[in-house]
Motif scaffolding. Structure first.
Motif, short mmCIF file in Angstrom:
data_model
loop_
_atom_site.label_atom_id
_atom_site.label_comp_id
_atom_site.label_asym_id
_atom_site.label_seq_id
_atom_site.Cartn_x
_atom_site.Cartn_y
_atom_site.Cartn_z
N LEU A 148 0.84 -1.20 0.00
CA LEU A 148 0.00 0.00 0.00
C LEU A 148 0.87 1.24 0.00
O LEU A 148 1.51 1.56 1.01
N ILE A 207 -1.18 -0.17 10.05
CA ILE A 207 -0.27 -1.08 9.35
C ILE A 207 1.15 -0.55 9.48
O ILE A 207 1.38 0.66 9.54
N LEU A 250 -3.98 -9.76 4.43
CA LEU A 250 -5.34 -10.25 4.63
C LEU A 250 -5.28 -11.77 4.76
O LEU A 250 -4.63 -12.45 3.96
N VAL A 253 -7.05 -8.90 9.41
CA VAL A 253 -6.27 -7.88 8.69
C VAL A 253 -5.08 -7.54 9.57
O VAL A 253 -5.26 -7.02 10.68
N ASN A 254 -3.89 -7.87 9.08
CA ASN A 254 -2.67 -7.68 9.87
C ASN A 254 -2.83 -8.25 11.28
O ASN A 254 -2.58 -7.58 12.29
N ARG A 272 -6.11 2.86 3.02
CA ARG A 272 -5.67 3.39 4.31
C ARG A 272 -6.80 4.10 5.03
O ARG A 272 -6.88 4.07 6.27
N LEU A 284 -8.92 1.36 6.58
CA LEU A 284 -8.21 0.80 7.74
C LEU A 284 -8.29 1.75 8.92
O LEU A 284 -8.51 1.32 10.07
N ASP A 321 4.42 -0.45 4.53
CA ASP A 321 3.40 -0.37 3.48
C ASP A 321 2.78 -1.74 3.22
O ASP A 321 2.24 -1.98 2.13
N GLU A 322 2.81 -2.63 4.18
CA GLU A 322 2.37 -4.00 3.96
C GLU A 322 1.01 -4.25 4.59
O GLU A 322 0.79 -3.99 5.77
N LEU A 323 0.08 -4.74 3.78
CA LEU A 323 -1.26 -5.11 4.24
C LEU A 323 -1.43 -6.62 4.05
O LEU A 323 -1.29 -7.12 2.93
N LEU A 331 -12.64 -3.15 2.12
CA LEU A 331 -11.24 -3.04 1.70
C LEU A 331 -11.08 -3.48 0.25
O LEU A 331 -10.35 -2.86 -0.54
#
Length: 550
Positions: free
Chosen positions: A70, A87, A94, A108-109, A77, A80, A90-92, A121
């Motif tokens: 992301l 987060i 799922l 999610v994370n 974002r 979220l 920049d890592e998401l 999302l």
């Protein structure tokens, strides 16, 4: 960008870890190999509603994990943030699990979330295009937004005008309602104000009247006794008797050889004290003197104050404030007509402003529709659909924050044929090409979505398939593209090439996916060109296709 997809015990997939890259990612494989399974798995982790029985036979549960990159400012974002999820970097990530009992759980994370959060999302992460697309270009509810984005139409002035219009209408309605309610009690208000003005109650008046009334009532009860006491103290009473006694004692004192001197002195002092007592009682009696009509008047006003207070359910000391309030309400009624007229004028001005902004939007959209139609038409010719007609219809609709236009993308497969919705008029292959042409025209660079095209080249080949591939490649310059294809011309244009294959044994059937190197790509594209029997000519043709894309 979708960077990684991990699947475990879903449908025909036992274990799979797939690393995707930017640009055009192509998935190929024989019919029935399971290419659509990958889309089912991705849809599952994104919360899309799909197949219920997705757990691989014999497994306790199935699981899919998707890792997205992301960049700053990505719309995901905002989703979220609203869900209270942070987060790192920049890592998401799922992750969604389907238990053997059918229960689905998403994270999610590593934070557990509902399917609704995943679906919200997903709208910011992935866009699916194909014959069964009901979220993207085939959904007419989004056509107006797409047209506005194409033409970069700013709807903020219309939204502001709509908000001002609604606010003015609300103020007018509230004022009219208030005035109407006030007019229903106008007679009561006028009578009450007149009654209060006539009585003219003053702050603290009740307590003062009550004190005076009690004093006069007390004086009436004791004045007779005080007067009787005064008569007994005066010349006809104690004072006269004491004076007589004093004369008699003074006349006898010369012959008493001084024995009466002291009693005479004491009696003289007593006469002085008695005189003071008589004066004091007389003064008190004078103070108790009142006109009975004064008591009657005080009682009458006190009772009137208390009766009016009970009538309006307030304290007597609050009657003056009540009178001011009622006078204010009467003034509101009297001034209401002027106020309503001003509010109506303001509402009319707000309506006119909104109408002007809505007219601007309509004009801009109609001009943009013509531009979009020309752009799509130019894209249709290389796709061997030069006789088809694409038309963006802008029609009147119910007024709203973004104007009063309905926008619908329609097609006619032949000149003169009636136009209709994309998914109702076009056949499978035609629909796919329409969607591709439209998407190419609507893309504006730096697309935040991962675009998935499911067999969008179905039913075409040769130069048309090449044209489809070129357009997908053009889209891939600004967005990550994932395309499921049977076309060698499209496959040859891929930046990353994945092959889906199926293996069967007596115990089970599984699907696998592998990323192909250069040599494997030639073999796979040769298979797509010639079928199961791969010839040298097919390999040369495959090599030529790949070379032609560079």
């Amino acid at each position: 960008m979708l960077r990684h997809l991990s699947i475990r015990d879903i449908l025909l997939i036992d274990r799979l870890a797939l690393d995707l890259g930017p640009g055009l990612n192509v998935l190929t494989g024989e019919t029935g190999a399971g290419k659509s399974i990958l889309l089912d798995c991705l849809g599952f982790v994104l919360g899309w509603r799909g197949r219920a029985d997705i757990v691989r036979q014999g497994a306790d549960q199935g699981e899919v994990t998707a890792v997205f990159d992301l960049p700053d400012g990505h719309p995901a974002r905002t989703v979220l943030s609203e869900a209270g999820i942070e987060i790192e970097d920049d890592e998401l990530i799922l992750r969604r699990v389907n238990g053997g009992d059918g229960r689905k759980t998403g994270w999610v994370n590593d934070r557990r979330v509902s399917g609704e959060v995943l679906r919200t999302l997903a709208e910011t992460l992935v866009e699916l295009h194909g014959q069964h697309d009901d979220r993207g270009l085939l959904n007419p509810r989004g056509h107006r937004l797409l047209l506005d984005a194409f033409a970069r139409i700013d709807t903020q002035p219309a939204r502001a005008a709509w908000a001002a219009r609604r606010a003015a209408a609300t103020r007018l309605a509230e004022a009219e309602e208030t005035l109407e309610a006030a007019r229903k009690e106008e007679d009561f208000l006028r009578h009450a104000v007149q009654e209060l003005d006539t009585l003219d109650p003053q702050l603290g008046e009740e307590a003062e009247l009550d004190t005076r009334r009690r004093g006069m009532q007390a004086a009436a009860r004791i004045r007779e006794d005080v007067a009787r006491a005064l008569s007994l103290l005066g010349p006809e009473g104690a004072e006269g008797a004491m004076l007589d006694a004093n004369r008699w004692l003074e006349g006898a004192s010369d012959r008493a050889e001084g024995r009466l001197d002291q009693p005479i002195e004491a009696l003289s002092r007593a006469l002085i004290e008695l005189g003071e007592a008589s004066s004091g009682v007389e003064a008190a009696l004078d103070a108790m003197e009142f006109d009975p009509s004064d008591l009657e008047a005080a009682e009458e006003r006190l009772f009137a104050l208390r009766a009016l207070a009970r009538k309006h359910d307030v304290l007597a000391d609050d009657l003056a404030t009540l009178a001011d309030e009622l006078r204010g309400r009467l003034h509101g009624i009297d001034a209401g007509a002027d106020s309503i007229a001003a509010l109506r004028a303001a509402a009319a001005a707000a309506d006119a402003n909104y109408d002007a902004e809505a007219d601007k939007l309509s004009s801009s959209r109609k001009a943009a529709a013509t531009q979009l139609d020309l752009a799509v038409q130019a894209e249709l010719a290389p796709l061997k659909m030069e006789r088809a007609v694409f038309q963006t219809q802008v029609t009147p609709a119910e007024a709203g924050p973004e104007g009063r236009d309905a926008v619908a993308f329609t097609v006619a497969t032949n000149p003169g044929a009636p136009a209709g919705p994309l998914d109702k008029i076009a056949s499978g292959g035609e629909l796919s090409r329409f969607l591709l042409a439209l998407k190419v025209c609507l893309s504006r660079g730096n697309d935040a979505l991962v675009l998935i095209f499911d067999e969008i080249d179905r039913g075409v080949g040769g130069a048309t398939a090449d044209a489809v591939g070129r357009r997908l490649q053009r889209l891939a310059d600004d967005a990550q593209i994932l395309v499921v294809t049977h076309s060698p011309q499209v496959a040859a244009l891929g930046a990353q090439h994945f092959r889906v294959s199926k293996a069967a044994s007596e115990a089970e059937t599984t699907s696998t996916v592998e990323q192909l190197n250069d040599a494997q790509r030639i073999t796979e594209i040769a298979r797509m060109l010639s079928g199961d029997r791969i010839t040298g000519a097919a390999e040369e043709a495959a090599r030529a296709l790949i070379e032609g894309t560079r």
